[in-house]
Design an enzyme around this catalytic site. Sequence first.
Site, short mmCIF file in Angstrom:
data_model
loop_
_atom_site.label_atom_id
_atom_site.label_comp_id
_atom_site.label_asym_id
_atom_site.label_seq_id
_atom_site.Cartn_x
_atom_site.Cartn_y
_atom_site.Cartn_z
N GLU A 126 1.83 -0.19 -4.91
CA GLU A 126 0.77 0.72 -5.33
C GLU A 126 1.44 2.05 -5.70
O GLU A 126 1.84 2.82 -4.84
CB GLU A 126 -0.25 0.95 -4.21
CG GLU A 126 -1.35 1.92 -4.61
CD GLU A 126 -2.13 2.46 -3.42
OE1 GLU A 126 -3.24 2.98 -3.64
OE2 GLU A 126 -1.63 2.37 -2.28
N ASP A 129 0.84 -1.18 0.00
CA ASP A 129 0.00 0.00 0.00
C ASP A 129 0.89 1.25 0.00
O ASP A 129 1.95 1.28 0.63
CB ASP A 129 -0.89 -0.03 1.25
CG ASP A 129 -1.91 1.08 1.29
OD1 ASP A 129 -2.68 1.19 0.31
OD2 ASP A 129 -1.93 1.83 2.28
#
Length: 594
Positions: free
Chosen positions: A373, A344
């Site tokens: 990400e 993330d």
Amino acid sequence: MLHHDSHLLRYREPLGPIPAGGKVSIRFLCNESSSVTLRTWDGSEHLYPMKPLGEHLFEAAVTMPEVPMLFWYYFIIHGKDGDLYYGNSGDQLGGEGFPCSWEPASYQITVYDPAYRTPEYIRHGVVYQIFPDRFHKDANGIAGREEQVKKAHPEAAFHAEWQERPTLDLDPETGDNRALDFFGGTLKGIVEKLDHLQKLGITILYINPMFRARTNHRYDTGSYEEIDPILGSEQDFDLLIAEAEKRGMRVMLDGVFSHTGSDSKYFNRFGRYDTLGAYQSQGSPYYPWYSFEEFPHRYRTWWGFQTLPTVNKDHPAYRKYLLDAESGILPRWVRRGACGWRLDVADELPMTMLREMRTAIRSVREDAVLLGEVWEDASNKVAYNQQRCYCLGDTLDSVMNYPLRRAVIDFFTGVCDAHHLRRVILHQQEVYPAPFFYSLMNLLGSHDRVRILNAMAGLDREGAAQMDRTEASRIYLDKETRASAQKKVLEAIRLLCALPGAPTIYYGDEIGMQGMADPWNRAPMDWAHADTAVQEAVSAMLNRRLNTPMLQTGWLSVEADGPDALIIKRYAVEGKDVFGQPLKGDEIFVRISR
């Protein structure tokens, strides 16, 4: 005439990224001067007088630096009336550039580690993203774990029926959805649907956070050491790994390491954990992990959310907790069976930390994967005042391909034409080394954006919320709009299956689910009303991709057939694929039309 096109072999040979120490010939067409200089930058400036080859073509042979980096160049045309310059295009996507009287933007060459390797199963595979609370609940649900669930989730509200809509529960202070409603999806529930996923053509399960947390999305980690009791137990995780392996599937976990939850064993703002948290005492072992402006109520947070205190990623104790070879969180779950991690907000993790993460998981499993990400060009972006290149061979294996997603949606909704979409694809081929480019997670939908069906109906906008959530809750596509959007979705999936990188399906997109941004794009999987025609079409495309090596590792050529269509060509060169491995079969042409 002045001309250079970095997408054409005539002007740059070889095309694309170059291994450190490699050589590249750069050519420039000029009939306006007999003197052209190639200006390069690799931390210092170098000027190369270009050699005339005849027919107004000039060339300079350049050896790349011995260390991985970004290398830059543009041209200086020396005329009687002064110098002209020729540099990269205005959109920075390479290809054909333009002349100007000022110092131009440079062309980029990615100089990467010759030893760069990424796991082969990514380039050969198909990814399926699961939001675990909303995918499938086994018949027993939380039976036997009621006390654990009550302790971990004292504020949770459970939906009585699977078919209910998610709850919109806006926090009056932040305006964010509090995400405290649960449908009770479980790890065993995922196991029960593995045959469905295998038939669909899936080989990699990317599972949104599964660790104990306060919310249904679980990006506010409470404990990296515990599976959320709503989802199940460690034994259930072991079962998922074992059953997935039987079907040739792998499980990739979602790692949230830039912040934790305020309701966590580390911060413990509400005292729900049996630890001394940073919020409770400056004597807490976790106190140095966080930055307090005024203890305990004012502290650094992720994007202003008080529920998400930011972690000091450079603190040795935090690094050790995550990365220690024996006890670290990342190697621990890989040792337990995960194939790796999707990170993330990778931009918020120090580059040194990314390198250590890759080393930590590779020490346990040689083919462990680390995907990030990253929403922009992952070869060259500035994040937190630092230029970052994730594809030199020392940090990430690859990234979620949001730039391609944006371009694909824009193409099918008339915002851009096929020529622009082609440029986006060729730019990625130009700046991403093959190990990275062929490992991209090529997605259309995700938990962070409107459903792809809504996007193809023209309802995708910038930003996470995109519109007033109450207004968004009332949006439902009529039959005609839905049918038109679904055709575009299927054609877009066909495009992903024709390109290098792993085609990625967000749960429910394969059965025609719709929904605006959070929470509507996170509705329970609509097993009872699946569009079987859509499901069969998606399955056919994914399985063709899965069973066609040429579509996985073949060389790539892309041409625009007018403004409305692309021609994708996948082929072998002298019987070998882009990685130098034997590749049999005829070349494949795929025409994508809007």
